[in-house]
Scaffold this motif. Sequence first.
Motif, PDB file in Angstrom:
ATOM      1  N   LEU A 129      45.357  32.676  75.663  1.00 37.02           N
ATOM      2  CA  LEU A 129      44.263  31.825  75.186  1.00 37.02           C
ATOM      3  C   LEU A 129      44.781  30.883  74.106  1.00 37.02           C
ATOM      4  CD1 LEU A 129      41.404  34.454  74.791  1.00 37.02           C
ATOM      5  CD2 LEU A 129      41.803  32.917  76.718  1.00 37.02           C
ATOM      6  N   ASP A 133      40.163  29.704  70.999  1.00 33.35           N
ATOM      7  CA  ASP A 133      39.477  30.788  71.703  1.00 33.35           C
ATOM      8  C   ASP A 133      39.746  32.123  71.020  1.00 33.35           C
ATOM      9  OD1 ASP A 133      38.311  29.172  73.600  1.00 33.35           O
ATOM     10  OD2 ASP A 133      39.741  29.663  75.197  1.00 33.35           O
ATOM     11  N   THR A 160      26.401  26.027  70.400  1.00 29.11           N
ATOM     12  CA  THR A 160      27.796  25.746  70.742  1.00 29.11           C
ATOM     13  C   THR A 160      28.628  27.018  70.660  1.00 29.11           C
ATOM     14  OG1 THR A 160      27.554  23.490  69.915  1.00 29.11           O
ATOM     15  CG2 THR A 160      29.797  24.325  70.135  1.00 29.11           C
ATOM     16  N   LYS A 162      27.552  30.106  71.120  1.00 32.70           N
ATOM     17  CA  LYS A 162      27.201  30.938  72.276  1.00 32.70           C
ATOM     18  C   LYS A 162      27.927  30.449  73.526  1.00 32.70           C
ATOM     19  CE  LYS A 162      22.622  32.116  70.549  1.00 32.70           C
ATOM     20  NZ  LYS A 162      21.181  31.941  70.756  1.00 32.70           N
ATOM     21  N   SER A 163      27.908  29.163  73.735  1.00 31.02           N
ATOM     22  CA  SER A 163      28.569  28.575  74.904  1.00 31.02           C
ATOM     23  C   SER A 163      30.079  28.794  74.852  1.00 31.02           C
ATOM     24  CB  SER A 163      28.252  27.076  74.963  1.00 31.02           C
ATOM     25  OG  SER A 163      28.986  26.463  75.988  1.00 31.02           O
ATOM     26  N   ARG A 164      30.679  28.572  73.696  1.00 39.47           N
ATOM     27  CA  ARG A 164      32.133  28.732  73.571  1.00 39.47           C
ATOM     28  C   ARG A 164      32.559  30.181  73.730  1.00 39.47           C
ATOM     29  NH1 ARG A 164      33.675  24.610  68.599  1.00 39.47           N
ATOM     30  NH2 ARG A 164      33.191  22.694  69.735  1.00 39.47           N
ATOM     31  N   HIS A 166      31.024  32.418  75.545  1.00 38.88           N
ATOM     32  CA  HIS A 166      30.888  32.673  76.979  1.00 38.88           C
ATOM     33  C   HIS A 166      32.111  32.159  77.737  1.00 38.88           C
ATOM     34  CE1 HIS A 166      29.095  32.917  80.969  1.00 38.88           C
ATOM     35  NE2 HIS A 166      29.447  31.650  81.149  1.00 38.88           N
ATOM     36  N   HIS A 167      32.498  30.922  77.471  1.00 37.18           N
ATOM     37  CA  HIS A 167      33.637  30.325  78.176  1.00 37.18           C
ATOM     38  C   HIS A 167      34.962  30.955  77.755  1.00 37.18           C
ATOM     39  CE1 HIS A 167      31.278  27.463  80.388  1.00 37.18           C
ATOM     40  NE2 HIS A 167      30.643  27.126  79.271  1.00 37.18           N
ATOM     41  N   ALA A 168      35.094  31.335  76.491  1.00 34.49           N
ATOM     42  CA  ALA A 168      36.312  31.997  76.032  1.00 34.49           C
ATOM     43  C   ALA A 168      36.466  33.358  76.711  1.00 34.49           C
ATOM     44  CB  ALA A 168      36.304  32.155  74.512  1.00 34.49           C
ATOM     45  N   LYS A 170      35.281  34.124  79.666  1.00 35.65           N
ATOM     46  CA  LYS A 170      35.654  33.830  81.056  1.00 35.65           C
ATOM     47  C   LYS A 170      37.149  33.546  81.152  1.00 35.65           C
ATOM     48  CE  LYS A 170      33.308  31.147  83.792  1.00 35.65           C
ATOM     49  NZ  LYS A 170      32.436  30.070  84.329  1.00 35.65           N
ATOM     50  N   ARG A 171      37.668  32.770  80.202  1.00 37.61           N
ATOM     51  CA  ARG A 171      39.106  32.468  80.211  1.00 37.61           C
ATOM     52  C   ARG A 171      39.924  33.735  79.950  1.00 37.61           C
ATOM     53  NH1 ARG A 171      37.011  27.522  78.264  1.00 37.61           N
ATOM     54  NH2 ARG A 171      37.015  28.180  76.084  1.00 37.61           N
ATOM     55  N   ARG A 173      39.016  36.814  80.769  1.00 36.98           N
ATOM     56  CA  ARG A 173      38.985  37.602  82.012  1.00 36.98           C
ATOM     57  C   ARG A 173      39.974  37.052  83.038  1.00 36.98           C
ATOM     58  NH1 ARG A 173      33.294  37.107  81.280  1.00 36.98           N
ATOM     59  NH2 ARG A 173      32.580  38.929  80.155  1.00 36.98           N
TER      60      ARG A 173
END
Length: 182
Positions: A129, A133, A160, A162-164, A166-168, A170-171, A173
């Motif tokens: 990462l 992240d 922002t 919450k969104s970051r 979530h995406h972090a 996912k990355r 995983r």
Amino acid sequence: MEAVLDSTAKPTLAPLVAAARSGDRDAFGRLVEPHLSDAVGAARIVTGTTADAADAVQEALLSAWQGIEDLRDPEAFPSWFRRQVVRAALRIAKRRRRLVELDIEDLGPDGQLDRAVEQRTLARAFERLDARDRLLLTLHHYWGLPVAETAAHLGVPEGTVKSRVHHALKRLRAAYDAEDRR
């Protein structure tokens, strides 16, 4: 009439901050000491090595000592110090990217090797990462900061964060799956 002391009252940090501002190193030590273990742990997660984490915390301590005059609210010292640690860890993480190798000889029986390999896989995935992240996941999951405080640390809106996060995740995983296939 005698004043009644409330035994549940939280001690204030103002006297320690004032003493540290006047050059009292012992007071500064009492301010930072309760936060050092978490600071080293978080810096270790962000930087990837214990040595780099120690360097980051050392930089943060120096920065905090030199900048304590800029602290507006003495009661905000813990979060202010965390920001110092986060900034220092990010600077070091950007300068150095390393992977720590697993030392199999230090492992014992009873499935410890399997757990160690799984932890190493996760650590390598985390290393994949980018520093931002790693920082976000460290603030939110390792330090357990609420979304509002994480947003304040990063200077971004709560949505922002919450969104970051979530995406972090996912990355992370995806990186874990890639490491697991390796």
